[in-house]
Scaffold this motif. Structure first.
Motif, PDB file in Angstrom:
ATOM      1  N   PRO A  91       0.797  -1.233   0.000  1.00 23.46           N
ATOM      2  CA  PRO A  91       0.000   0.000   0.000  1.00 23.46           C
ATOM      3  C   PRO A  91       0.825   1.275   0.000  1.00 23.46           C
ATOM      4  O   PRO A  91       0.296   2.340  -0.263  1.00 23.46           O
ATOM      5  CB  PRO A  91      -0.831  -0.124   1.289  1.00 23.46           C
ATOM      6  N   THR A  92       2.128   1.187   0.298  1.00 22.38           N
ATOM      7  CA  THR A  92       2.976   2.379   0.276  1.00 22.38           C
ATOM      8  C   THR A  92       3.652   2.569  -1.068  1.00 22.38           C
ATOM      9  O   THR A  92       4.393   3.527  -1.261  1.00 22.38           O
ATOM     10  CB  THR A  92       4.053   2.289   1.370  1.00 22.38           C
ATOM     11  N   ALA A  93       3.424   1.672  -2.000  1.00 19.31           N
ATOM     12  CA  ALA A  93       4.079   1.750  -3.301  1.00 19.31           C
ATOM     13  C   ALA A  93       3.421   2.803  -4.180  1.00 19.31           C
ATOM     14  O   ALA A  93       2.338   3.314  -3.872  1.00 19.31           O
ATOM     15  CB  ALA A  93       4.036   0.387  -3.995  1.00 19.31           C
ATOM     16  N   ASN A  94       4.092   3.127  -5.279  1.00 18.52           N
ATOM     17  CA  ASN A  94       3.525   4.019  -6.279  1.00 18.52           C
ATOM     18  C   ASN A  94       2.288   3.344  -6.870  1.00 18.52           C
ATOM     19  O   ASN A  94       2.373   2.237  -7.404  1.00 18.52           O
ATOM     20  CB  ASN A  94       4.574   4.288  -7.366  1.00 18.52           C
ATOM     21  N   ALA A  95       1.136   4.007  -6.770  1.00 14.98           N
ATOM     22  CA  ALA A  95      -0.110   3.392  -7.225  1.00 14.98           C
ATOM     23  C   ALA A  95      -0.079   3.108  -8.719  1.00 14.98           C
ATOM     24  O   ALA A  95      -0.714   2.167  -9.191  1.00 14.98           O
ATOM     25  CB  ALA A  95      -1.293   4.282  -6.879  1.00 14.98           C
ATOM     26  N   GLY A  96       0.661   3.928  -9.468  1.00 17.24           N
ATOM     27  CA  GLY A  96       0.775   3.686 -10.897  1.00 17.24           C
ATOM     28  C   GLY A  96       1.460   2.354 -11.191  1.00 17.24           C
ATOM     29  O   GLY A  96       1.062   1.634 -12.116  1.00 17.24           O
ATOM     30  N   LEU A  97       2.460   2.005 -10.394  1.00 13.43           N
ATOM     31  CA  LEU A  97       3.139   0.719 -10.570  1.00 13.43           C
ATOM     32  C   LEU A  97       2.217  -0.431 -10.196  1.00 13.43           C
ATOM     33  O   LEU A  97       2.217  -1.478 -10.853  1.00 13.43           O
ATOM     34  CB  LEU A  97       4.409   0.676  -9.724  1.00 13.43           C
ATOM     35  N   LEU A  98       1.433  -0.249  -9.141  1.00 11.20           N
ATOM     36  CA  LEU A  98       0.501  -1.302  -8.743  1.00 11.20           C
ATOM     37  C   LEU A  98      -0.562  -1.515  -9.815  1.00 11.20           C
ATOM     38  O   LEU A  98      -0.973  -2.645 -10.076  1.00 11.20           O
ATOM     39  CB  LEU A  98      -0.161  -0.955  -7.416  1.00 11.20           C
ATOM     40  N   LEU A  99      -1.012  -0.435 -10.442  1.00 13.32           N
ATOM     41  CA  LEU A  99      -2.004  -0.561 -11.504  1.00 13.32           C
ATOM     42  C   LEU A  99      -1.451  -1.338 -12.687  1.00 13.32           C
ATOM     43  O   LEU A  99      -2.141  -2.168 -13.282  1.00 13.32           O
ATOM     44  CB  LEU A  99      -2.456   0.825 -11.969  1.00 13.32           C
ATOM     45  N   ARG A 100      -0.197  -1.072 -13.045  1.00 12.47           N
ATOM     46  CA  ARG A 100       0.392  -1.699 -14.234  1.00 12.47           C
ATOM     47  C   ARG A 100       1.052  -3.038 -13.948  1.00 12.47           C
ATOM     48  O   ARG A 100       1.087  -3.910 -14.803  1.00 12.47           O
ATOM     49  CB  ARG A 100       1.411  -0.745 -14.871  1.00 12.47           C
ATOM     50  N   ARG A 101       1.608  -3.191 -12.729  1.00 15.81           N
ATOM     51  CA  ARG A 101       2.418  -4.380 -12.448  1.00 15.81           C
ATOM     52  C   ARG A 101       1.981  -5.125 -11.196  1.00 15.81           C
ATOM     53  O   ARG A 101       2.609  -6.099 -10.802  1.00 15.81           O
ATOM     54  CB  ARG A 101       3.887  -3.968 -12.271  1.00 15.81           C
ATOM     55  N   GLY A 102       0.916  -4.679 -10.548  1.00 16.27           N
ATOM     56  CA  GLY A 102       0.536  -5.286  -9.279  1.00 16.27           C
ATOM     57  C   GLY A 102      -0.147  -6.629  -9.395  1.00 16.27           C
ATOM     58  O   GLY A 102      -0.194  -7.410  -8.443  1.00 16.27           O
ATOM     59  N   LEU A 103      -0.714  -6.921 -10.563  1.00 11.44           N
ATOM     60  CA  LEU A 103      -1.403  -8.195 -10.764  1.00 11.44           C
ATOM     61  C   LEU A 103      -0.399  -9.205 -11.310  1.00 11.44           C
ATOM     62  O   LEU A 103       0.172  -9.014 -12.382  1.00 11.44           O
ATOM     63  CB  LEU A 103      -2.556  -8.011 -11.746  1.00 11.44           C
ATOM     64  N   THR A 104      -0.159 -10.267 -10.567  1.00 13.58           N
ATOM     65  CA  THR A 104       0.834 -11.259 -10.992  1.00 13.58           C
ATOM     66  C   THR A 104       0.224 -12.375 -11.833  1.00 13.58           C
ATOM     67  O   THR A 104       0.932 -13.066 -12.547  1.00 13.58           O
ATOM     68  CB  THR A 104       1.521 -11.891  -9.764  1.00 13.58           C
ATOM     69  N   VAL A 105      -1.099 -12.548 -11.719  1.00 11.42           N
ATOM     70  CA  VAL A 105      -1.793 -13.593 -12.469  1.00 11.42           C
ATOM     71  C   VAL A 105      -3.046 -12.991 -13.081  1.00 11.42           C
ATOM     72  O   VAL A 105      -3.801 -12.281 -12.399  1.00 11.42           O
ATOM     73  CB  VAL A 105      -2.184 -14.786 -11.565  1.00 11.42           C
ATOM     74  N   TYR A 106      -3.269 -13.259 -14.363  1.00 10.47           N
ATOM     75  CA  TYR A 106      -4.474 -12.780 -15.036  1.00 10.47           C
ATOM     76  C   TYR A 106      -5.440 -13.937 -15.201  1.00 10.47           C
ATOM     77  O   TYR A 106      -5.124 -14.941 -15.837  1.00 10.47           O
ATOM     78  CB  TYR A 106      -4.133 -12.181 -16.405  1.00 10.47           C
ATOM     79  N   GLU A 107      -6.614 -13.803 -14.582  1.00 13.38           N
ATOM     80  CA  GLU A 107      -7.632 -14.842 -14.664  1.00 13.38           C
ATOM     81  C   GLU A 107      -8.461 -14.631 -15.926  1.00 13.38           C
ATOM     82  O   GLU A 107      -9.131 -13.615 -16.074  1.00 13.38           O
ATOM     83  CB  GLU A 107      -8.542 -14.795 -13.433  1.00 13.38           C
ATOM     84  N   THR A 108      -8.393 -15.581 -16.854  1.00 12.07           N
ATOM     85  CA  THR A 108      -9.170 -15.473 -18.082  1.00 12.07           C
ATOM     86  C   THR A 108     -10.588 -15.944 -17.835  1.00 12.07           C
ATOM     87  O   THR A 108     -10.903 -16.541 -16.808  1.00 12.07           O
ATOM     88  CB  THR A 108      -8.535 -16.304 -19.205  1.00 12.07           C
ATOM     89  N   GLY A 109     -11.440 -15.714 -18.808  1.00 15.01           N
ATOM     90  CA  GLY A 109     -12.833 -16.108 -18.666  1.00 15.01           C
ATOM     91  C   GLY A 109     -13.716 -14.893 -18.518  1.00 15.01           C
ATOM     92  O   GLY A 109     -13.270 -13.795 -18.215  1.00 15.01           O
TER      93      GLY A 109
END
Length: 271
Positions: free
Chosen positions: A26-44
């Protein structure tokens, strides 16, 4: 099906445990979390949406909503506010609070399938100056329709001007609006959008919309709080531009979903 968005070597370097679907910082740059915060993309069609008890996308948005402004951002904001407030012959500034919430940059491409415009260095919400200029110009077209010379002087020419000698850039500069750090206020907030007729919209109307269609809640992220607006140029023209911009912000709103009440500000005077 889950698509891995992080290489194993990168996970080890950042200390991300196997099975982690989003990063909790939560202390990270929110822009980085938006672009790189998701490690797995759930398809469907509905995996990970807001209606499944909190999938990875919604959980990451909830983490981003916990983000607070850093001391560095607060110092940078105060430096910008002081610099523009101390020169009334060049700058006009005013501060205005949102009535509700703001969607800005909603269509930015991210793994979250939603977005918000943030400052590149600090990760806090920002409203691009180009959007503010466009809003003020739209109001000016209605209120100053008979004064095209004034419109051209403030905002510059339209795109259809072909003669280089006739081109104008505009005498008023609309700077990006900064989010105002006040007390313990948090800039981001979770939102939910629930389309009911996905097949109808997806087929561009070729498939009928019916009362039997299932709603598909989708997590979104929005901004809340107040923003600092700064205009630069001749004081007289900046004052006119400020009035036009304030009318636009309080009557029309800015950003996405303004017809639903988003992006509206309370009228404000000079700060």
């Amino acid at each position: 099906m889950a698509i891995e968005l992080y290489r194993e070597a990168l996970k080890r370097a950042q200390g991300i445990a196997n099975g982690t679907k989003f990063i909790k910082q939560p202390t990270a740059n929110a822009g980085l979390l938006l672009r790189r915060g998701l490690t797995v993309y759930e398809t469907g069609k509905t995996e990970g949406d807001a209606g499944k008890g909190g999938g990875p996308k919604q959980q990451l948005i909830l983490e981003i909503a916990k983000t607070t402004p850093s001391g560095i951002y607060k110092a940078a904001f105060q430096r910008w506010k002081t610099a523009t407030a101390g020169n009334s012959a060049r700058f006009i500034q005013f501060q205005a609070p949102l009535i509700g919430r703001l969607y800005i940059g909603l269509s930015r491409e991210t793994a979250l399938e939603t977005g918000i415009t943030v400052h590149h260095a600090y990760g806090m919400p920002t409203i691009p100056g180009s959007a503010l200029k466009g809003l003020a110009r739209s109001v000016a077209r209605d209120r100053l329709a008979q004064r095209r010379d004034a419109l051209t002087w403030m905002f510059g020419n339209e795109h259809d001007v072909e003669t280089p000698d006739a081109q104008e850039t505009g005498a008023v500069i609309f700077h990006d609006a900064w989010w105002v750090p006040e007390g313990d206020a948090k800039p981001f907030v979770e939102e939910i959008v629930t389309p009911h007729h996905g097949d109808y919209y997806g087929s561009e109307g070729k498939q009928d919309a019916t009362d039997f269609d299932s709603p598909n809640p989708a997590p979104q992220i929005a901004a809340q709080g107040s923003f600092l607006f700064v205009l630069e140029g001749d004081p007289a023209w900046c004052e006119i531009a400020r009035t036009l911009l304030m009318h636009g912000l309080s009557e029309r709103g800015i950003g996405g979903k303004t017809t639903s009440g988003y992006g509206l500000f309370k009228a404000a005077g000079n700060s």
